[in-house]
Design a protein around this motif. Structure first.
Motif: not given
Ligand code: BTN
Length: 238
Positions: A126-152
């Motif tokens: 299992i891989g869950i995105n929490l916060s992906l600072p430097k990768l934005k351009a490298q992922i080939d599909q729309p992606w999300a990170e959990l810090c968008e809704i649960l930053p704490q």
């Protein structure tokens, strides 16, 4: 249970596969960073340093029972774990993507290690995105990170919630397969439930209304001429 923590590793799934003899059902491998993380369909899975919750679990199932539906149960366990921490906007996409506002938040990769008589040995990654600072351009599909809704949300707390839900849901799946509770839960969580979707298989593309899943975990599609079709493979899209 044993929890192996490897700061850097090729792949936590590979770790479990390599150490099966020493491990017991339910043991975990965690990492901060994978150098050769893998995804479904032979794809690469990028795991930047500390940007994800990365875990693999050694599990066993009765080899005579169908494996179909397992990935759905794992997806529902992760979705409910995140919901229990306050994240409401989590959806699933058949068969096993977790979505946040329609973008991919987490992935599941189940690999079969081997079969010993009636016991199927597998690894659940299992891989869950929490916060992906430097990768934005490298992922080939729309992606999300959990810090968008649960930053704490603390990563260890998330881990505990995910693992607790997984053990419970996997035990229920072993007893009852995709029971009515799972089918109902799936319908509530599926991003494309009751929507017109395309299901793309190797042979064909079928369009119809997504009616949820059956007791095997197959997706049910009602076509325009009223036929109810079942699929146990393929990609779902709008
Ligand atoms: C996918 O959506 O394609 C599945 C991605 C699964 C990624 C996880 S991260 C932990 C485990 N180790 C791996 O190498 N892959 C899985």
């Amino acid at each position: 249970h044993r929890v192996v923590i490897q700061p850097v590793i090729d792949s936590t799934n590979q770790y479990i596969l390599n150490h099966l003899a020493e491990l017991k059902k339910g043991d975990l491998c965690l990492s901060e960073h994978q150098t050769a993380g893998r995804g479904r369909r032979g794809r690469q899975w990028l795991s930047p340093f500390a940007g994800q919750l990365i875990l693999s679990i050694y599990w066993t199932l009765n080899a005579r029972k169908p494996l179909d539906g397992l990935s759905l149960v794992i997806g529902m366990a992760i979705a409910d774990a995140i919901k229990s921490a306050g994240g409401k906007e989590i959806n699933l996409k058949w068969p096993n993507d977790l979505l946040l506002n329609g973008r991919k938040l987490a992935g599941i990769l189940i690999e079969i290690a081997n079969r010993q008589q009636d016991q199927l040995n597998l690894v659940i990654g299992i891989g869950i995105n929490l916060s992906l600072p430097k990768l934005k351009a490298q992922i080939d599909q729309p992606w999300a990170e959990l810090c968008e809704i649960l930053p704490q949300l603390d990563r260890n707390e998330l881990l505990i919630r995910v693992v607790k839900h997984l053990y419970l849901y996997l035990a229920a799946f072993e007893r009852e397969g995709i029971n009515a509770v799972f089918r109902e839960k799936w319908a509530e969580t599926d991003y494309y439930f009751n929507k017109e979707v395309n299901i793309i298989t190797e042979k064909q593309t079928i369009t119809g209304i997504n009616q949820g899943i059956d007791e095997n975990g197959y997706i049910l599609i009602k076509t325009k001429n009223g036929e109810l079709l079942k699929f146990n493979g393929g990609e779902v899209s709008l």
